[in-house]
Design a protein around this motif. Structure first.
Motif, PDB file in Angstrom:
ATOM      1  N   PRO A 157       0.696  -1.341  -0.058  1.00  0.00           N
ATOM      2  CA  PRO A 157      -0.041  -0.012  -0.143  1.00  0.00           C
ATOM      3  C   PRO A 157       0.826   1.255   0.026  1.00  0.00           C
ATOM      4  O   PRO A 157       1.643   1.301   0.723  1.00  0.00           O
ATOM      5  CB  PRO A 157      -0.871  -0.004   1.237  1.00  0.00           C
ATOM      6  N   PRO A 158       0.740   2.297  -0.824  1.00  0.00           N
ATOM      7  CA  PRO A 158       1.313   3.267  -0.923  1.00  0.00           C
ATOM      8  C   PRO A 158       0.926   4.166   0.481  1.00  0.00           C
ATOM      9  O   PRO A 158       1.992   4.794   0.715  1.00  0.00           O
ATOM     10  CB  PRO A 158       0.776   4.376  -2.081  1.00  0.00           C
ATOM     11  N   GLU A 159       0.063   3.823   0.971  1.00  0.00           N
ATOM     12  CA  GLU A 159      -0.058   4.599   2.457  1.00  0.00           C
ATOM     13  C   GLU A 159       1.195   4.438   3.417  1.00  0.00           C
ATOM     14  O   GLU A 159       1.267   5.077   4.432  1.00  0.00           O
ATOM     15  CB  GLU A 159      -1.593   4.274   3.308  1.00  0.00           C
ATOM     16  N   LEU A 160       1.798   3.317   3.386  1.00  0.00           N
ATOM     17  CA  LEU A 160       2.992   2.888   4.197  1.00  0.00           C
ATOM     18  C   LEU A 160       4.000   4.093   4.156  1.00  0.00           C
ATOM     19  O   LEU A 160       4.739   4.416   4.959  1.00  0.00           O
ATOM     20  CB  LEU A 160       3.504   1.529   3.841  1.00  0.00           C
ATOM     21  N   GLY A 161       3.978   4.974   2.978  1.00  0.00           N
ATOM     22  CA  GLY A 161       4.763   6.212   2.804  1.00  0.00           C
ATOM     23  C   GLY A 161       4.555   7.259   3.899  1.00  0.00           C
ATOM     24  O   GLY A 161       5.353   8.112   3.989  1.00  0.00           O
ATOM     25  N   ASP A 162       3.384   7.078   4.525  1.00  0.00           N
ATOM     26  CA  ASP A 162       3.071   8.104   5.552  1.00  0.00           C
ATOM     27  C   ASP A 162       3.922   7.992   6.911  1.00  0.00           C
ATOM     28  O   ASP A 162       3.525   8.598   7.839  1.00  0.00           O
ATOM     29  CB  ASP A 162       1.379   7.993   5.638  1.00  0.00           C
ATOM     30  N   LEU A 163       4.412   6.651   7.132  1.00  0.00           N
ATOM     31  CA  LEU A 163       4.956   6.216   8.288  1.00  0.00           C
ATOM     32  C   LEU A 163       6.323   6.805   8.524  1.00  0.00           C
ATOM     33  O   LEU A 163       7.309   6.295   8.090  1.00  0.00           O
ATOM     34  CB  LEU A 163       5.225   4.598   8.236  1.00  0.00           C
ATOM     35  N   SER A 164       6.130   8.208   8.896  1.00  0.00           N
ATOM     36  CA  SER A 164       7.358   9.136   8.854  1.00  0.00           C
ATOM     37  C   SER A 164       8.564   8.720  10.031  1.00  0.00           C
ATOM     38  O   SER A 164       9.434   9.128   9.837  1.00  0.00           O
ATOM     39  CB  SER A 164       7.086  10.447   9.014  1.00  0.00           C
ATOM     40  N   SER A 165       7.953   8.144  10.902  1.00  0.00           N
ATOM     41  CA  SER A 165       8.779   7.493  12.122  1.00  0.00           C
ATOM     42  C   SER A 165       9.668   6.335  12.068  1.00  0.00           C
ATOM     43  O   SER A 165      10.374   6.031  12.801  1.00  0.00           O
ATOM     44  CB  SER A 165       7.866   7.491  13.348  1.00  0.00           C
ATOM     45  N   LEU A 166       9.114   5.572  10.655  1.00  0.00           N
ATOM     46  CA  LEU A 166       9.607   4.208  10.518  1.00  0.00           C
ATOM     47  C   LEU A 166      11.230   4.012  10.240  1.00  0.00           C
ATOM     48  O   LEU A 166      11.725   4.629   9.616  1.00  0.00           O
ATOM     49  CB  LEU A 166       8.880   3.651   9.470  1.00  0.00           C
ATOM     50  N   LEU A 167      11.689   2.954  11.210  1.00  0.00           N
ATOM     51  CA  LEU A 167      13.228   2.659  10.942  1.00  0.00           C
ATOM     52  C   LEU A 167      13.417   1.487  10.547  1.00  0.00           C
ATOM     53  O   LEU A 167      14.308   1.325  10.019  1.00  0.00           O
ATOM     54  CB  LEU A 167      13.780   2.807  12.605  1.00  0.00           C
ATOM     55  N   TYR A 168      12.361   0.428  10.538  1.00  0.00           N
ATOM     56  CA  TYR A 168      12.627  -0.775   9.942  1.00  0.00           C
ATOM     57  C   TYR A 168      11.422  -1.386   9.286  1.00  0.00           C
ATOM     58  O   TYR A 168      10.320  -1.474  10.129  1.00  0.00           O
ATOM     59  CB  TYR A 168      13.374  -1.431  11.329  1.00  0.00           C
ATOM     60  N   LEU A 169      11.656  -1.763   8.063  1.00  0.00           N
ATOM     61  CA  LEU A 169      10.453  -2.293   7.316  1.00  0.00           C
ATOM     62  C   LEU A 169      10.852  -3.529   6.829  1.00  0.00           C
ATOM     63  O   LEU A 169      11.942  -3.547   6.148  1.00  0.00           O
ATOM     64  CB  LEU A 169      10.033  -1.231   6.383  1.00  0.00           C
ATOM     65  N   HIS A 170      10.145  -4.596   7.290  1.00  0.00           N
ATOM     66  CA  HIS A 170      10.813  -6.017   6.507  1.00  0.00           C
ATOM     67  C   HIS A 170       9.302  -6.631   5.936  1.00  0.00           C
ATOM     68  O   HIS A 170       8.551  -6.968   6.847  1.00  0.00           O
ATOM     69  CB  HIS A 170      11.176  -7.010   7.642  1.00  0.00           C
ATOM     70  N   LEU A 171       9.313  -6.839   4.624  1.00  0.00           N
ATOM     71  CA  LEU A 171       8.072  -7.483   4.025  1.00  0.00           C
ATOM     72  C   LEU A 171       8.580  -8.740   3.417  1.00  0.00           C
ATOM     73  O   LEU A 171       7.746  -9.380   2.425  1.00  0.00           O
ATOM     74  CB  LEU A 171       7.779  -6.308   3.216  1.00  0.00           C
ATOM     75  N   GLY A 172       9.741  -9.026   3.457  1.00  0.00           N
ATOM     76  CA  GLY A 172      10.262 -10.185   2.510  1.00  0.00           C
ATOM     77  C   GLY A 172       9.679 -11.611   2.827  1.00  0.00           C
ATOM     78  O   GLY A 172       9.228 -11.505   3.657  1.00  0.00           O
ATOM     79  N   GLN A 173       9.779 -12.217   1.716  1.00  0.00           N
ATOM     80  CA  GLN A 173       9.382 -13.817   1.751  1.00  0.00           C
ATOM     81  C   GLN A 173       7.807 -13.859   2.144  1.00  0.00           C
ATOM     82  O   GLN A 173       7.303 -14.759   3.028  1.00  0.00           O
ATOM     83  CB  GLN A 173      10.048 -14.346   2.983  1.00  0.00           C
ATOM     84  N   ASN A 174       7.102 -13.142   1.320  1.00  0.00           N
ATOM     85  CA  ASN A 174       5.746 -12.761   1.213  1.00  0.00           C
ATOM     86  C   ASN A 174       5.687 -13.294  -0.326  1.00  0.00           C
ATOM     87  O   ASN A 174       6.354 -13.830  -1.027  1.00  0.00           O
ATOM     88  CB  ASN A 174       5.120 -11.807   1.613  1.00  0.00           C
ATOM     89  N   GLN A 175       4.248 -13.061  -0.553  1.00  0.00           N
ATOM     90  CA  GLN A 175       3.831 -13.367  -1.967  1.00  0.00           C
ATOM     91  C   GLN A 175       3.186 -11.956  -2.663  1.00  0.00           C
ATOM     92  O   GLN A 175       2.464 -11.923  -3.640  1.00  0.00           O
ATOM     93  CB  GLN A 175       2.714 -14.449  -2.121  1.00  0.00           C
ATOM     94  N   LEU A 176       3.973 -11.146  -2.209  1.00  0.00           N
ATOM     95  CA  LEU A 176       3.563  -9.523  -2.734  1.00  0.00           C
ATOM     96  C   LEU A 176       3.937  -9.192  -4.246  1.00  0.00           C
ATOM     97  O   LEU A 176       5.016 -10.044  -4.575  1.00  0.00           O
ATOM     98  CB  LEU A 176       4.340  -8.397  -1.719  1.00  0.00           C
ATOM     99  N   GLY A 177       3.230  -8.639  -4.932  1.00  0.00           N
ATOM    100  CA  GLY A 177       3.490  -8.185  -6.317  1.00  0.00           C
ATOM    101  C   GLY A 177       3.294  -6.955  -6.695  1.00  0.00           C
ATOM    102  O   GLY A 177       2.798  -6.056  -5.882  1.00  0.00           O
ATOM    103  N   GLY A 178       3.458  -6.603  -7.971  1.00  0.00           N
ATOM    104  CA  GLY A 178       3.318  -5.239  -8.188  1.00  0.00           C
ATOM    105  C   GLY A 178       4.557  -4.374  -7.975  1.00  0.00           C
ATOM    106  O   GLY A 178       5.586  -4.689  -7.631  1.00  0.00           O
ATOM    107  N   ALA A 179       4.493  -3.270  -8.464  1.00  0.00           N
ATOM    108  CA  ALA A 179       5.688  -2.134  -8.425  1.00  0.00           C
ATOM    109  C   ALA A 179       5.792  -1.662  -6.815  1.00  0.00           C
ATOM    110  O   ALA A 179       4.633  -1.651  -6.110  1.00  0.00           O
ATOM    111  CB  ALA A 179       5.349  -0.949  -9.256  1.00  0.00           C
ATOM    112  N   ILE A 180       7.020  -1.195  -6.513  1.00  0.00           N
ATOM    113  CA  ILE A 180       7.107  -0.640  -5.500  1.00  0.00           C
ATOM    114  C   ILE A 180       6.478   0.712  -5.312  1.00  0.00           C
ATOM    115  O   ILE A 180       7.115   1.601  -6.196  1.00  0.00           O
ATOM    116  CB  ILE A 180       8.624  -0.528  -4.910  1.00  0.00           C
TER     117      ILE A 180
END
Length: 210
Positions: A157-180
């Protein structure tokens, strides 16, 4: 002398004793969580479903010492089975949610947005399905979002770009698709890279900085 004895006796009463019970909605949320994740089958379930006023002593539960509301739920590697209930959103003062290394299934509840103080969300190494709720983008205090090693599908979701305090994001080893989503470029506080692996589409290694 009698007055002195009374004062000493009162001093022995635990501070906050009269306020030791969490709000009814939070107790109900904890019980709903226990029931939804097969509480009787947990590895450790000490205290759970105890009398009202004991909630802050239940295994994995921590509370604010003066407000008597749940701030942490930590049940990593505790043999949780089942889905996460929407009632988790009723833990309005929740700061840390550690539920990695279990057998959780189903969707990530979008109602987690109702816990606006959430800073740590660790749900990795489960069997969660469905898409990442865009509502997570409303958690402005979130610093760790760890959803790797599940079976999540759909796009980021592009809304994750609103997480201005985020230090660590791990989404690997799923079945996600589409453009970043380009909105992730707004995550300037990231101290490590975004990891996305998909069979059909883009692969972005953890060395890539957003």
């Amino acid at each position: 002398m009698r007055k002195t004895i009374v004062i000493v006796t009162l001093a022995l009463i635990p501070v906050g004793f009269a306020h030791a019970q969490v709000p009814t909605a939070e107790r109900d949320a904890l019980i709903a969580f226990y029931n939804a994740t097969n509480g009787p089958g947990w590895t450790i379930r000490t205290g759970w479903l105890g009398a009202a006023g004991t909630e802050c002593t239940w295994h994995g539960v921590s509370c604010h010492t003066s407000l008597w509301q749940v701030t942490t739920l930590n049940l990593v590697n505790n043999n949780l089975n089942g889905s996460l209930p929407a009632e988790l959103g009723d833990l309005s003062l929740l700061v840390n949610l550690y539920l990695s290394e279990n057998q959780l299934t189903g969707n990530i509840p979008p109602e987690l947005q109702n816990a606006p103080h959430l800073k740590i969300l660790h749900l990795s190494e489960n069997q969660l399905t469905g898409s990442i709720p865009p509502e997570l983008g409303n958690l402005s205090y979130l610093i760790h979002l760890i959803l790797g090693k599940n079976q999540l599908t759909g796009s980021i979701p592009p809304e994750l770009g609103d997480l201005s305090s985020l230090l660590y994001l791990h989404l690997g080893q799923n079945q996600l698709g589409g453009a970043i989503p380009p909105e992730l470029g707004q995550l300037t506080s990231l101290s490590t890279g975004l990891q996305l692996e998909d069979r059909k589409s883009t692969r972005l290694n953890s060395s890539h900085r957003c």
